[in-house]
Motif scaffolding. Structure first.
Motif, PDB file in Angstrom:
ATOM      1  N   ASP A   3       0.842  -1.197   0.000  1.00  0.00           N
ATOM      2  CA  ASP A   3       0.000   0.000   0.000  1.00  0.00           C
ATOM      3  C   ASP A   3       0.880   1.251   0.000  1.00  0.00           C
ATOM      4  N   GLY A   4       0.422   2.283  -0.676  1.00  0.00           N
ATOM      5  CA  GLY A   4       1.157   3.539  -0.683  1.00  0.00           C
ATOM      6  C   GLY A   4       1.803   3.806  -2.028  1.00  0.00           C
ATOM      7  N   ASN A   5       2.674   4.782  -2.048  1.00  0.00           N
ATOM      8  CA  ASN A   5       3.288   5.232  -3.297  1.00  0.00           C
ATOM      9  C   ASN A   5       4.614   4.555  -3.609  1.00  0.00           C
ATOM     10  N   TYR A   6       5.149   3.783  -2.683  1.00  0.00           N
ATOM     11  CA  TYR A   6       6.456   3.171  -2.891  1.00  0.00           C
ATOM     12  C   TYR A   6       6.335   1.657  -2.976  1.00  0.00           C
ATOM     13  N   PRO A   7       7.275   1.009  -3.701  1.00  0.00           N
ATOM     14  CA  PRO A   7       7.263  -0.461  -3.791  1.00  0.00           C
ATOM     15  C   PRO A   7       7.579  -1.102  -2.455  1.00  0.00           C
ATOM     16  N   VAL A   8       7.563  -2.429  -2.425  1.00  0.00           N
ATOM     17  CA  VAL A   8       7.879  -3.180  -1.211  1.00  0.00           C
ATOM     18  C   VAL A   8       9.294  -2.845  -0.753  1.00  0.00           C
ATOM     19  N   LEU A   9       9.568  -3.086   0.510  1.00  0.00           N
ATOM     20  CA  LEU A   9      10.867  -2.770   1.077  1.00  0.00           C
ATOM     21  C   LEU A   9      11.930  -3.769   0.612  1.00  0.00           C
ATOM     22  N   ARG A  10      13.125  -3.264   0.367  1.00  0.00           N
ATOM     23  CA  ARG A  10      14.261  -4.156   0.148  1.00  0.00           C
ATOM     24  C   ARG A  10      14.423  -5.025   1.399  1.00  0.00           C
ATOM     25  N   GLY A  11      14.683  -6.319   1.184  1.00  0.00           N
ATOM     26  CA  GLY A  11      14.798  -7.250   2.292  1.00  0.00           C
ATOM     27  C   GLY A  11      13.519  -7.983   2.617  1.00  0.00           C
ATOM     28  N   THR A  12      12.445  -7.691   1.864  1.00  0.00           N
ATOM     29  CA  THR A  12      11.193  -8.414   2.076  1.00  0.00           C
ATOM     30  C   THR A  12      11.344  -9.859   1.593  1.00  0.00           C
ATOM     31  N   PHE A  13      10.959 -10.811   2.432  1.00  0.00           N
ATOM     32  CA  PHE A  13      11.071 -12.234   2.098  1.00  0.00           C
ATOM     33  C   PHE A  13       9.728 -12.911   2.294  1.00  0.00           C
ATOM     34  N   ILE A  14       9.310 -13.653   1.284  1.00  0.00           N
ATOM     35  CA  ILE A  14       8.053 -14.395   1.328  1.00  0.00           C
ATOM     36  C   ILE A  14       8.373 -15.880   1.248  1.00  0.00           C
TER      37      ILE A  14
END
Length: 483
Positions: free
Chosen positions: A376-387
């Motif tokens: 959500d919001g104006n920026y992409p997912v955070l660097r370091g996001t792990f799924i």
């Protein structure tokens, strides 16, 4: 679909005097490089035309006085370069040696420009530059690193942009067989013990414009001058044999060696070879090894090694590690750009058994995935996001970076898809955390949000050069010569 998610903290780096922090530029400013030597000097040789040699030399003088970034809003992404005096981030001087300047004449450039066929022009330019490099290294003015300050007219003639290995999402085997000036030159001078750095005029001159035909879609865009200073001096510092930083070692973890395996086609495009293995130890140093001819599945997809070749490659990697450290690692992590077949895993385990190593992880690293996530919001997912998807996982090595205060990219970031082999010993989240850290072992830039882990990027970069080096001709094991 059920999944678990987490966001890793930005991996820490180690600098001089035991200093640590997430950002190379801030760490160098505060603590200096990992191996500072008071009064040290990086001696630079320059090859180019009278204009480019003068322009580059003046840039080094300008850098010594410091350069303001002019960007107060994103100061962490585009910091000032503090200069080379009291706040010198490298704790050494950079000097263009007056007796190590080699001038290329206008006549020599024009002769190359008159050559009609692209490949012939590239070979002529490589012959010219390689000869000048060899002569400079053999002279009494032998520098620590050589800069090739290319003139615009030569760049327009011999640099082709049909494939850009640094472009986000570029495929490893693009099918483009046009002769590449940089790759051929690096191959020709691998045997020379002084690394070289290719520099274009838009590095030192804000008015220089690299035309559209060299970049596919638009004129080449450059970074702020202060950022260019950071990146160039860091690269020269590294190529001169010094270490700016390393990953902060975890004393509680096992000694680990990371082995990257990639693949490349030979010059005629018919045979697929093991690109190389780029082995990074916990100090961040790299060792180059060359593998055997690769096998392929149906329609040339998913290259792989036979059991014998996989065993030989891993065993030689361990031998090289032992020669450097005087002991073998406790754990091997093999990162590959195609899935692991049973015979490959068999060969890798055979090598580990022979060398007395128990722990091993084998990971298929894919640059594209049919699955993505959005924030959500104006920026992409955070660097370091792990799924964690169970048997595989998505890792965003590029994304919004709170430290920078923005997303420092042009396109929507795409995650890496990590697929561990069933025989891997470590949990997937631990492997993903290490892959994220390995994206920060790239000393050609001081911006830390690189997409690929160092062993994979290195194996790809090296493969593009080794395709021009015949087997048995004694390729260098020093990664500095390939960058």
């Amino acid at each position: 679909m059920m999944f678990k998610s987490r966001i890793f903290e930005e991996p820490a780096l180690e600098f001089g005097d035991g200093g640590k922090g997430p950002d190379p530029r801030q760490g160098l400013r505060e603590h200096g490089p990992l191996q500072p030597k008071p009064g040290d000097l990086v001696r630079i040789g320059v090859i180019g035309t009278e204009d480019t040699v003068e322009g580059f030399s003046e840039f080094i003088e300008e850098v010594a006085d410091g350069i303001e970034s002019g960007n107060e809003k994103l100061i962490n992404l585009n910091p000032d370069f503090p200069g080379l005096s009291n706040q010198n981030p490298f704790r050494c001087r950079f000097e263009v040696q007056s007796d190590a300047m080699v001038l290329i004449s206008k006549r020599q450039i024009n002769e190359i420009r008159k050559i009609a066929k692209h490949e012939d022009a590239v070979r002529a330019a490589v012959d010219l530059m390689a000869g000048q490099i060899a002569a400079l290294v053999e002279s009494s003015a032998k520098p620590d690193v050589i800069v090739l300050a290319l003139p615009l007219l030569l760049i327009e003639k011999v640099v082709n942009a049909k494939s850009d290995p640094e472009e986000e999402g570029a495929e490893e085997d693009s099918g483009d067989e046009s002769l590449n000036f940089r790759d051929l030159l690096k191959a020709r001078v691998l045997h020379i013990d002084v690394p070289c750095q290719i520099v274009w005029p838009d590095t030192w001159d804000d008015r220089a414009v690299i035309p559209r035909k060299v970049k596919r879609s638009k004129n080449r865009q450059t970074q702020p001058k202060a950022t260019r200073a950071w990146n160039l001096l860091n690269a020269l510092f590294y190529k001169a044999g010094k270490v700016p930083w390393r990953l902060l070692p975890d004393q509680a973890e096992y000694r680990t060696s990371f082995l990257g395996i990639g693949f490349y086609r030979d010059l005629d495009g018919q045979q697929l070879w093991t690109s190389t293995a780029q082995m990074f130890d916990e100090r961040g140093r790299g060792l180059i090894l060359r593998g055997a001819r690769a096998q392929t599945e149906t329609k040339g997809r998913h290259p792989y090694l036979t059991a014998e070749d996989a065993e030989d490659l891993v065993a030689r990697s361990i031998d090289a590690y032992k020669a450097h450290h005087k002991h073998v690692p406790a754990r091997i992590v093999v990162l590959k750009t195609s899935r692991f077949r049973p015979e490959e895993a068999e060969g890798i385990h055979a090598a580990l058994k022979r060398c007395g190593i128990e722990l091993c992880d084998m990971v298929w690293v894919q640059e594209s995935s049919p699955i993505a996530i959005f924030r959500d919001g104006n920026y992409p997912v955070l660097r370091g996001t792990f799924i964690d998807l169970g048997e595989k996982g998505l890792l965003y090595t590029r994304g919004s970076v709170p430290y920078y205060g923005t997303y420092p990219g042009l396109r929507v970031p795409r995650p890496l898809l990590l697929v561990p082999h069933e025989d891997s010993d470590s949990p997937l989240w631990r492997i993903a955390e290490e892959v994220l850290a390995l994206t920060k072992v790239n000393w050609n830039t001081t911006q830390f949000d690189q997409k690929l882990p160092a062993p994979i990027k290195a194996s790809r970069d090296v493969g593009r050069i080794l395709k021009h080096v015949p087997f048995g001709s004694g390729e260098s094991s020093d990664f500095r010569r390939y960058t």
